[in-house]
Design an enzyme around this catalytic site. Structure first.
Site, PDB file in Angstrom:
ATOM      1  N   TYR A 198       0.843  -1.202   0.000  1.00 52.03           N
ATOM      2  CA  TYR A 198       0.000   0.000   0.000  1.00 52.03           C
ATOM      3  C   TYR A 198       0.875   1.247   0.000  1.00 52.03           C
ATOM      4  CZ  TYR A 198       0.980   0.599   5.017  1.00 52.03           C
ATOM      5  OH  TYR A 198       1.597   0.790   6.235  1.00 52.03           O
ATOM      6  N   CYS A 199       0.261   2.376  -0.380  1.00 49.57           N
ATOM      7  CA  CYS A 199       0.923   3.680  -0.329  1.00 49.57           C
ATOM      8  C   CYS A 199      -0.154   4.739  -0.127  1.00 49.57           C
ATOM      9  CB  CYS A 199       1.744   3.939  -1.594  1.00 49.57           C
ATOM     10  SG  CYS A 199       0.795   3.832  -3.129  1.00 49.57           S
ATOM     11  N   THR A 200       0.153   6.012  -0.338  1.00 48.52           N
ATOM     12  CA  THR A 200      -0.782   7.087  -0.021  1.00 48.52           C
ATOM     13  C   THR A 200      -2.022   7.085  -0.905  1.00 48.52           C
ATOM     14  OG1 THR A 200       1.068   8.477   0.687  1.00 48.52           O
ATOM     15  CG2 THR A 200      -1.040   9.575   0.307  1.00 48.52           C
TER      16      THR A 200
END
Length: 455
Positions: A198-200
């Site tokens: 995951y990331c922003t």
């Protein structure tokens, strides 16, 4: 038509405050084949300027990556400017969890080699062979799988204030650093484990998932829309949030709260805190975490030397920082030796969160409006007196105000007493000169705002 900004950040902030219109902060990205990025950039700048859209956008031959602030009344018109291009029809716009009318103060659209600096040779692997996208519910369910390895593909200063429970959080300054580190750490788990990332907002995972599949990872999954979309779905569907703390964002807000957990600490005193700021000394501008008490004591500075510098006249400060490349300090992101309690951690350690008092207390700034009412009128050599010319509306004894400026930072206080044109008074109106005591030094460039609480 001009293809660049003509207003300073301060001028733009004043216009936004005076307009009194609500703005929507959002982000989006799309990988696509853009034949002429320069023309594409110019076309976007022209149409977005007409809509008073602000923000930071990168375009390249490989696509577009944008973080924007748009007047609410122009939101649909802004969407139409995107969907005028076939590759952006139906594009997902990640609307911010918390809104701030001043999240961006200028429009920047730049042509880059890549829309994300990943350091990868795209020709060496199939960038379209991405991982399986998961929505919030599916993501939560997969976290219960014992064969899952969860990886945070953001930087250390982002994961320090908020991350998914149980995630590996690489201690890196840039996205490109994390790729080889994670690849090395998980070499023995390519076939046996499911790689969940995951990331922003999802864009870093788009390229990372394809890279790790190329490296031999057989089961690769990614959170669609990143933390921003996850938080929206959690709220809309009444799901449990497996993300704790704050989601770091790259605009004026520097973070939006997802849960009431504080998992970080003030870099100066060590108390629980997750508020990022940039050092008030423009020659430093270091990004670090500072609690309210240290902010008041240090006037928004990261160290005593910086505190001494901001007490100097503006001309002297400019002379000191002339020729200094502050970028190296900015991108140290909280690792300066000046910070006694900088975050040094084992990325596999279990973080014990601290619950904050109430959501309403955390988000109080969301329920208030700042009204520009004054401009610095006199520079005093000692930190004791502030004088402003009231340029709009009026202010009364007992009102809460905010004083802001390049060196002053943001200073809140309640006006318990003041003088108007040299005489004690209870109210100051337009064109009056108001004088009151302050524990810091103001500059002629400082602005005075009246804080109005909203229900």
């Amino acid at each position: 038509m001009q293809l660049y900004n003509t207003l300073s950040a301060e001028q733009r902030a004043q216009l936004i405050e005076e307009a009194g219109q609500n703005r929507i902060t959002l982000s989006f990205y799309q990988y696509a084949n853009i034949e002429d990025p320069k023309k594409f950039r110019d076309d976007l700048f022209i149409v977005w300027s007409r809509l008073d859209a602000l923000g930071r956008t990168y375009v390249a031959y490989e696509g577009i990556n944008a973080q924007m602030s748009v007047p609410a009344e122009n939101f649909e018109a802004f969407r139409e400017t995107l969907e005028a291009y076939d590759f952006m029809k139906g594009i997902r716009l990640n609307v911010a969890v918390e809104q701030d009318d001043l999240s961006f103060l200028k429009l920047t659209v730049k042509v880059r080699n890549k829309i994300v600096a990943d350091g990868l040779d795209d020709a060496a692997f199939d960038v379209t062979n991405k991982g399986i996208h998961l929505n919030a519910k599916e993501f939560n369910e997969m976290l219960n799988d014992p064969d899952v390895v969860l990886v945070d593909f953001r930087n250390h200063y982002e994961s320090e204030v908020g991350h998914f429970t149980g995630a590996i959080t690489p201690d890196v300054d840039t996205f490109r650093e994390s790729l080889p580190i994670i690849n090395d750490q998980l070499q023995d788990q390519k076939q046996s484990k499911k790689l969940l990332m995951y990331c922003t907002g999802g864009i870093r995972c788009e390229k990372a998932s394809a890279y790790f599949k190329h490296q031999g990872f057989e089961n690769v999954f990614q959170l669609e829309g990143g933390i921003i979309e996850y938080a929206r779905q959690v709220k809309a569907e009444g799901l449990e949030s497996k993300f704790i703390g704050k989601n770091f964002v790259f605009d004026h807000r520097l973070g939006e709260r997802i849960t009431n957990d504080i998992i970080a600490n003030c870099h100066q005193c060590g108390k629980p805190c997750d508020t990022h700021i940039n050092c008030a000394n423009e020659a430093c501008h270091l990004l670090f975490i500072q609690c309210d008490e240290c902010h008041e004591k240090m006037h928004g500075c990261c160290s005593d030397p910086c505190l001494e510098i901001i007490q100097l006249p503006i001309d002297k400060q400019k002379e000191i920082r002339k020729g200094i490349q502050k970028g190296n300090l900015i991108f140290k992101k909280g690792k300066s030796d000046a910070l006694k309690f900088k975050k040094e951690r084992n990325v596999f350690e279990e973080v014990v969160p601290v619950k904050v008092a109430t959501v309403s207390e955390i988000r109080k700034k969301k329920h208030e409006r700042k009204i520009l009412i004054g401009q610095g009128a006199h520079y005093f050599t000692k930190a004791a007196i502030a004088q402003f010319t009231i340029t709009n509306s009026e202010v009364k004894v007992g009102d809460e105000v905010l004083i802001t400026g390049p060196s002053t930072g943001e200073q809140r206080m309640v006006l318990n007493a003041f003088k108007v044109n040299g005489l004690n008074a209870e109210t100051a109106k337009t064109d009056d000169k108001i004088t009151f005591a302050v524990p810091f030094r103001i500059r002629l460039s400082d602005k005075l705002y009246l804080i109005k609480k909203e229900n």
